[in-house]
Motif scaffolding. Structure first.
Motif, short mmCIF file in Angstrom:
data_model
loop_
_atom_site.label_atom_id
_atom_site.label_comp_id
_atom_site.label_asym_id
_atom_site.label_seq_id
_atom_site.Cartn_x
_atom_site.Cartn_y
_atom_site.Cartn_z
N GLY A 135 18.28 0.31 -56.97
CA GLY A 135 19.50 -0.47 -57.02
C GLY A 135 20.26 -0.54 -55.69
O GLY A 135 19.71 -0.39 -54.64
N GLU A 136 21.54 -0.81 -55.81
CA GLU A 136 22.39 -0.93 -54.63
C GLU A 136 23.67 -0.13 -54.81
O GLU A 136 24.53 -0.48 -55.64
CB GLU A 136 22.71 -2.41 -54.38
N PRO A 137 23.84 0.96 -54.06
CA PRO A 137 25.01 1.83 -54.22
C PRO A 137 26.35 1.13 -54.01
O PRO A 137 27.34 1.46 -54.67
CB PRO A 137 24.79 2.93 -53.17
N THR A 138 26.40 0.14 -53.10
CA THR A 138 27.69 -0.48 -52.78
C THR A 138 28.21 -1.37 -53.91
O THR A 138 29.34 -1.85 -53.85
CB THR A 138 27.60 -1.30 -51.48
N LEU A 139 27.41 -1.59 -54.95
CA LEU A 139 27.90 -2.33 -56.11
C LEU A 139 28.78 -1.46 -57.01
O LEU A 139 29.49 -1.97 -57.86
CB LEU A 139 26.72 -2.88 -56.92
N ARG A 140 28.73 -0.15 -56.78
CA ARG A 140 29.55 0.76 -57.57
C ARG A 140 30.99 0.74 -57.08
O ARG A 140 31.27 0.99 -55.92
CB ARG A 140 29.02 2.19 -57.44
#
Length: 344
Positions: A19-24
């Motif tokens: 996934g993509e951490p910065t979407l959190r």
């Protein structure tokens, strides 16, 4: 967050990936919680939302940040399906450097589409004071891929050899050992067995988005437990772990990713030092390069022994394609629909 609190302190290396951490939206809270637990905390990102990492770097300038970059502008944007990805990543990482970031770099998956650009990207990163981490095509449940097969293994391997030579030319000790890591990638691309034994479930583990803990991020059959429902010590010393370790000792996957390769290269007792094999290889070949020699790769890898791929699926590109999001709920069965995950 309650699940993450169960992760023990004193971890040598912890990577927030996706996934993509910065979407959190709670990424800063996650970092605040995990930063004290690890000697090195990394955030692996696609780099498209780098502004969301700016407050994190301001607060924790020594956090390791890696943006996925697959080569020059046209190559990166094609491979990753990003209309303006290359520019955003480079601009974003330079901004994080301005803010005081101390361990910044790119990650490149070396494969058919970009192998010739590996050396160029290495020098580009070096010019701007960035690191370059490398990997190659793998299948695994974390990647949701079971059909990653190179088209021209020999050509990719040849370009990895050029990158290894360049990494040994400089004065950065980290790059010297990255050169050895890339030697392992050469073998993996050609279809050979791992250079060093895998230490999954002994030196590292993987936690998926649903709190399931696995020995690695390739084989979904190596599940150790669930961190939401159990304590870390119960999982790490549970009834299944010895059986899983036996399965790992007989594993026929030739995976060679940064996380598993670095742990395999480390001394089992003095983890800040390398094992004798990698150390001697680095010293010998660094001296050869320094005094005008070249690396005889045939001494380490049978370059003529190339796996014969029976089924090669051409990869798709999505730069100008509209894709539909496929969200999975916690209660769904995960991973099985992608087929058998195997690496050769």
């Amino acid at each position: 967050m309650d699940t993450l609190r169960k992760i023990p302190s004193g971890i040598d290396y912890l990577n927030l990936t996706g996934g993509e951490p910065t979407l959190r939206k709670d990424l800063m809270e996650i970092v605040d919680l995990l930063y004290p637990k690890a000697m090195t905390l990394e955030i692996s990102s696609n780099g498209l939302l780098s502004e969301r990492l700016e407050p994190i770097i301001k607060k924790y300038p020594d956090i390791k940040i890696r943006f996925s970059l697959e080569g020059c502008e046209s190559t990166n944007n094609k491979v990753r399906g990003e209309k303006d990805g290359h520019r955003k990543k480079v601009k974003g990482l330079l901004r994080l450097k301005e803010l005081g970031g101390k361990d910044l770099g790119f990650s490149m998956v070396i494969q058919d589409d970009n192998a010739e650009e590996a050396v160029e990207l290495f020098h580009f990163a070096k010019k701007h004071g960035f690191e370059l981490a490398t990997s190659t095509l793998h299948n695994g449940f974390q990647f949701h891929k079971s059909d990653n097969v190179p088209y021209d293994r020999s050509r990719i391997s040849e370009n990895m050899g050029k990158l290894i030579t360049e990494m040994l030319k400089g004065y950065c000790i980290k790059n010297w050992f990255r050169a050895y890591l890339n030697l392992g990638l050469m073998g993996k691309v050609l279809g050979h067995e791992r250079m060093l034994k895998c230490s999954a479930a002994t030196d590292f583990a993987f936690i998926d988005p649903w709190s399931d803990v696995y020995a690695c991020n390739v084989r979904p059959d190596l599940k150790l437990g669930n961190l939401e429902n159990g304590a870390w010590n119960e999982i790490w010393s549970g009834k299944s772990i010895q059986t899983i370790k036996e399965s790992i000792s007989n594993c026929t996957h030739n995976c060679w990713m940064v996380g598993s390769a670095k742990t395999a290269m480390r001394h089992p007792k003095y983890v800040k030092l390398p094992k004798a094999g990698p150390l001697l290889w680095v010293i010998y070949n660094k001296l050869k390069i320094t005094f005008g020699g070249s690396i005889n790769f045939k001494n380490y890898i049978d370059l003529n022994n190339i796996v014969n791929d029976q089924h090669v699926v051409r990869r798709s590109y999505f730069l100008n394609e509209k894709t539909e999001k496929k969200l999975q709920s916690k209660n769904e069965t995960h991973y099985q629909r992608f087929g058998e995950f195997f690496n050769k």
